[in-house]
Enzyme design. Structure first.
Site, PDB file in Angstrom:
ATOM      1  N   ARG A  83       6.575  14.497   1.540  1.00 40.37           N
ATOM      2  CA  ARG A  83       6.263  13.453   0.878  1.00 40.37           C
ATOM      3  C   ARG A  83       7.446  13.398  -0.272  1.00 40.37           C
ATOM      4  NH1 ARG A  83       1.804   9.955  -1.374  1.00 40.37           N
ATOM      5  NH2 ARG A  83       2.908   8.875  -3.209  1.00 40.37           N
ATOM      6  N   ARG A  93       5.020   5.534   3.359  1.00 40.55           N
ATOM      7  CA  ARG A  93       4.842   7.059   2.945  1.00 40.55           C
ATOM      8  C   ARG A  93       4.464   7.832   4.232  1.00 40.55           C
ATOM      9  NH1 ARG A  93       1.399   5.899  -1.125  1.00 40.55           N
ATOM     10  NH2 ARG A  93       3.077   4.361  -1.907  1.00 40.55           N
ATOM     11  N   ASP A  96      -0.521  10.245   2.134  1.00 40.15           N
ATOM     12  CA  ASP A  96      -1.088   9.860   0.710  1.00 40.15           C
ATOM     13  C   ASP A  96      -2.259  10.390   0.727  1.00 40.15           C
ATOM     14  OD1 ASP A  96      -1.020   8.517  -1.544  1.00 40.15           O
ATOM     15  OD2 ASP A  96      -1.396   6.488  -0.806  1.00 40.15           O
ATOM     16  N   ASP A  98      -5.787  10.487  -1.546  1.00 40.45           N
ATOM     17  CA  ASP A  98      -6.039   9.913  -2.945  1.00 40.45           C
ATOM     18  C   ASP A  98      -7.593  10.320  -3.364  1.00 40.45           C
ATOM     19  OD1 ASP A  98      -3.686   8.243  -3.701  1.00 40.45           O
ATOM     20  OD2 ASP A  98      -4.693   6.568  -2.613  1.00 40.45           O
TER      21      ASP A  98
END
Ligand code: ROI
Length: 163
Positions: A83, A93, A96, A98
Site C-alpha cells: 500500500r 487501494r 485498507d 480500519d
C-alpha cells in the site's frame, strides 16, 4: 482484553487474495486473537466510480494492544501488502484496514477516530459487521441490527466464506 472490530477492503492486485493474506497476518498478530470473521463481500466503489469494484469484510479481534498500537500493527500489514501512503483518500487501494470500534471507546485524535466515521454510512462495513455482531449497540446507542436493516444495499453481495 478489549474487543475491536476491523474493516478490511481492497480493490487492486487480486482483492480476494489480498483480504485472505491480510486475514492470515491478523491471525499471527501478537497479543491479538481473531475471534470472528465475516463473509467476503463484493461491493461497488463508494466515491469516484472510475476504479475497480471492492472486496470487503469485517473481523473481530480480542486484544491487549492499545488502540494506537493496534493501528501501528494494521498499518504495518497494509505497508507489507504494498500500500502506498499517498494522498488518495478516495482512490483505489491494495489494502485498507480500519479500526471500526474498540470496545465502547470514543477516540478523536489526529491518527485515529473511533468509531470510524464511515461505519454507519457504508453498507460494505455495516452489513459484514451485522453478520458477526448483529446484537451490538454502538457507543451512541444505535443498534447495528437496525442500521443494517435500513441501509441501502448498493449492489453489495456476499461473495464467499472466508472461514
Ligand atoms: N468503496 C467500497 N465499496 N469499499 C471500500 O472499502 C472503499 N474504501 C474506500 C472508498 C474509496 C471510500 N470507497 C470504498 O476508501
Amino acid at each position: 482484553m478489549a474487543l475491536a472490530y476491523i474493516g478490511l477492503g481492497s480493490n487492486l492486485a487480486d482483492p480476494q487474495a489480498q483480504i485472505a493474506a491480510a486475514l492470515a497476518e491478523l491471525e499471527q498478530l501478537e497479543h491479538c486473537l481473531l475471534s470472528q470473521v465475516s463473509s467476503l463481500y463484493f461491493s461497488r466503489p463508494m466515491g469516484p466510480q472510475d476504479q475497480p469494484d471492492y472486496m470487503n469484510a469485517v473481523v473481530a479481534i480480542e486484544t491487549s494492544l492499545s488502540p494506537i498500537k493496534l493501528l501501528d500493527q494494521l498499518q504495518a500489514i497494509e505497508n507489507n501488502a504494498g500500500r502506498e501512503r499517498k494522498d488518495n483518500r478516495w482512490g483505489a487501494r491494495i489494502l485498507d484496514l480500519d479500526i471500526l470500534l474498540y470496545d465502547q471507546q470514543l477516540i478523536n485524535t489526529e491518527r485515529l477516530i473511533i468509531p470510524h466515521y464511515g461505519l454507519k454510512l457504508r453498507e460494505f462495513v455495516l452489513l459484514p459487521l451485522a453478520e458477526i455482531a448483529n446484537e451490538l449497540i454502538l457507543p451512541d446507542g444505535d443498534s447495528v441490527k437496525a442500521l443494517a436493516q435500513q441501509i441501502e444495499k448498493n449492489g453489495l453481495k456476499v461473495h464467499s466464506k472466508l472461514r
